[in-house]
Scaffold this motif. Structure first.
Motif, PDB file in Angstrom:
ATOM      1  N   UNK A 149       0.810  -1.213   0.000  1.00 46.65           N
ATOM      2  CA  UNK A 149       0.000   0.000   0.000  1.00 46.65           C
ATOM      3  C   UNK A 149       0.847   1.268   0.000  1.00 46.65           C
ATOM      4  N   UNK A 150       2.123   1.104   0.250  1.00 46.59           N
ATOM      5  CA  UNK A 150       3.039   2.232   0.139  1.00 46.59           C
ATOM      6  C   UNK A 150       3.241   2.559  -1.336  1.00 46.59           C
ATOM      7  N   UNK A 151       3.444   3.834  -1.683  1.00 48.78           N
ATOM      8  CA  UNK A 151       3.656   4.196  -3.096  1.00 48.78           C
ATOM      9  C   UNK A 151       5.056   3.866  -3.607  1.00 48.78           C
ATOM     10  N   UNK A 152       5.792   3.046  -2.883  1.00 51.90           N
ATOM     11  CA  UNK A 152       7.169   2.719  -3.276  1.00 51.90           C
ATOM     12  C   UNK A 152       7.256   2.217  -4.714  1.00 51.90           C
ATOM     13  N   UNK A 160      20.947   3.842  -7.430  1.00 53.84           N
ATOM     14  CA  UNK A 160      20.154   3.339  -6.317  1.00 53.84           C
ATOM     15  C   UNK A 160      19.282   4.367  -5.631  1.00 53.84           C
ATOM     16  N   UNK A 161      19.252   5.594  -6.128  1.00 54.72           N
ATOM     17  CA  UNK A 161      18.372   6.611  -5.569  1.00 54.72           C
ATOM     18  C   UNK A 161      16.965   6.439  -6.163  1.00 54.72           C
ATOM     19  N   UNK A 162      15.991   7.115  -5.580  1.00 53.76           N
ATOM     20  CA  UNK A 162      14.611   7.015  -6.042  1.00 53.76           C
ATOM     21  C   UNK A 162      14.194   8.293  -6.747  1.00 53.76           C
ATOM     22  N   UNK A 163      13.603   8.128  -7.925  1.00 54.90           N
ATOM     23  CA  UNK A 163      13.186   9.269  -8.737  1.00 54.90           C
ATOM     24  C   UNK A 163      11.667   9.395  -8.724  1.00 54.90           C
ATOM     25  N   UNK A 164      11.191  10.626  -8.589  1.00 51.66           N
ATOM     26  CA  UNK A 164       9.753  10.905  -8.540  1.00 51.66           C
ATOM     27  C   UNK A 164       9.139  10.716  -9.924  1.00 51.66           C
ATOM     28  N   UNK A 165       7.973  10.094  -9.960  1.00 54.55           N
ATOM     29  CA  UNK A 165       7.234   9.882 -11.211  1.00 54.55           C
ATOM     30  C   UNK A 165       5.853  10.513 -11.103  1.00 54.55           C
ATOM     31  N   UNK A 166       5.188  10.634 -12.246  1.00 54.90           N
ATOM     32  CA  UNK A 166       3.813  11.133 -12.229  1.00 54.90           C
ATOM     33  C   UNK A 166       2.892  10.207 -11.446  1.00 54.90           C
ATOM     34  N   UNK A 201       8.978   4.503   2.704  1.00 59.07           N
ATOM     35  CA  UNK A 201       9.453   4.232   1.350  1.00 59.07           C
ATOM     36  C   UNK A 201      10.944   3.919   1.345  1.00 59.07           C
ATOM     37  N   UNK A 202      11.719   4.701   2.084  1.00 58.07           N
ATOM     38  CA  UNK A 202      13.167   4.483   2.100  1.00 58.07           C
ATOM     39  C   UNK A 202      13.532   3.165   2.770  1.00 58.07           C
TER      40      UNK A 202
END
Length: 338
Positions: free
Chosen positions: A7-10, A19-25, A121-122
Motif C-alpha cells: 500500500x506504500x507508493x514505493x 540506487x536513488x529514487x526518482x519521482x514519477x507522475x 518508502x526508504x
C-alpha cells in the motif's frame, strides 16, 4: 523474494542507476487519492475539475484562482500544501535529496504524515525483497510510533500505538500487557501476537496490519535486526559503512560523541555525557544503548577516528518510542566530503 507494504507508493517510484529514487507522475497521483485530496460526494464542480486536471497531468500548473474557485476552504488549503510539496519534490534530484533538504534551514515545513510516508518508502527500498521479517518489523520503528510497556521480569515490549488505540475501542482498556496476556481488549481481528525468530515468517501474511509486538530487550533478536536496519540506513544516505552493536551500559572514560535516536534518548544521553545525576525514572526510560563503529575511518573527522559513537532509544513520558531516523544523517562526526 517477498513484496511487502504494497500500500506504500514505493512501487510507483523509479530507481536510478545509483540506487536513488526518482519521482514519477504515478507517485504524485497517489497523493490525489489520499483522503486529504480525493473527491467526496460533496466536492464542488471546481474541485472536481481541478482534481481531474491533476490526475491527467500531476505536473500541470495550477493558478491560485483555480484553488479559490473551490467552495471548501479546508480543501483549498490542502491543495496549497500539496502543490508546494509537489514543486519541491519535482525540483529535487532524487527523493533522497528532497528528504535530506527537509531537515535543513528553518525546519520541516511539510505535514509530518508525509515525512513518515517517505521514511517507510526508504526503509522498503533499503531492505529490498530479501529482507528478514524481523528486520522489516523493526523497520516499522522508522515511521510508526511504538507504545512501550515493561512487563514482569523487566521484559520490554513494543507495539504499534495506532493498533493499540484501535483495539482499545473494541475492548476494556488500552494496556498492551492485557493485550499480550489475552485478558481483555477483544478485537475485531486477531489479538496482538509477539514476533520472534521462530515465528518470524508469519509476518508476511500480516505485513500491513502492523499488529505484531516485539521484545526490545538487549540480547534479543529484534534489537540485533534493528541494528542492521540502522546500518543500511546510514549506508544508503551517507555512503558510509558502520557497525552497530547493542550494549547494556556506557562505561567509556573517553566518551566523545553520541546521538539520540529520538528526543527522549537525546536528552538522557546529553545528561549522562555531562555527568548529570539522573533519577531512576529517567534511567528506566532507556530501552537500549548501542555502539557505532566506523568501518570507513576516512569518512570520520580526525578527532573522532578510532572512537565509537554511542546511540540510544528511549520512551518518552507517554511511554512512546518516536524514532527520529534523520538524527543519524545529520549528527554523526563525518568529514564534509561525506
Amino acid at each position: 523474494m517477498m513484496n511487502y507494504w504494497s500500500n506504500s507508493p514505493y512501487q510507483t517510484l523509479l530507481p536510478s542507476p545509483d540506487g536513488q529514487l526518482l519521482v514519477t507522475n504515478d507517485f504524485l497521483r497517489t497523493y490525489l487519492h489520499r483522503p486529504e485530496l480525493n473527491l467526496v460526494p460533496e466536492s464542488c464542480a471546481a474541485e472536481q475539475m481541478l482534481h481531474q486536471r491533476l490526475l491527467e497531468n500531476p505536473l500541470t500548473e495550477i493558478a491560485d484562482s483555480d484553488i479559490k474557485a473551490m467552495a471548501d476552504e479546508d480543501i483549498q488549503e490542502n491543495y496549497r500544501v500539496w502543490l508546494r510539496y509537489r514543486d519541491r519534490l519535482v525540483a529535487a534530484s532524487s527523493l533522497e535529496n528532497f528528504y535530506m533538504s527537509l531537515f535543513k534551514g528553518d525546519g520541516v515545513d511539510v505535514p509530518p504524515l508525509f515525512v513518515m510516508q517517505l521514511a517507510q518508502i526508504f526503509v522498503r527500498h533499503i531492505l529490498g525483497e530479501n529482507a528478514h521479517p524481523l528486520e522489516v518489523r523493526m523497520g516499522e520503528l522508522f515511521f510508526r510510533t511504538q507504545k512501550i510497556s515493561v512487563l514482569e521480569d523487566s521484559i520490554v515490549m513494543g507495539a504499534d500505538e495506532e493498533v493499540i488505540a484501535r483495539n482499545a475501542q473494541a475492548g476494556e482498556s488500552g494496556n498492551i500487557m492485557d493485550l499480550l496476556k489475552g485478558k481483555s481488549m477483544l478485537t475485531r481481528s486477531a489479538d496482538l501476537d509477539v514476533l520472534y525468530e521462530d515465528n518470524a515468517g508469519e509476518y508476511w501474511a500480516r505485513n500491513e496490519d502492523f499488529d505484531f509486538a516485539v521484545q526490545l530487550n538487549f540480547g534479543h533478536e529484534p534489537i540485533n535486526h534493528f541494528c542492521r536496519v540502522l546500518e543500511k540506513w546510514i549506508k544508503h544516505f551517507l555512503g558510509v559503512a558502520v557497525r552497530i552493536t547493542p550494549m547494556q551500559q556506557i562505561s567509556d572514560p573517553k566518551w566523545s560523541w553520541h546521538v539520540g535516536l529520538d528526543a527522549a534518548a537525546t536528552e538522557i544521553l546529553n545528561k549522562l555525557y555531562h555527568k548529570e545525576t539522573l533519577d531512576t525514572d529517567e534511567l528506566e526510560k532507556v530501552i537500549c544503548l548501542f555502539r557505532l563503529d566506523f568501518i570507513d575511518e576516512a569518512a570520520v573527522t580526525k578527532a573522532q577516528q578510532g572512537k565509537p559513537v554511542y546511540l540510544a532509544i528511549a520512551m518518552n513520558d507517554q511511554q512512546q518510542l518516536k524514532l527520529k531516523p534523520q538524527n543519524l544523517l545529520f549528527n554523526l562526526p563525518l568529514t564534509k566530503a561525506s
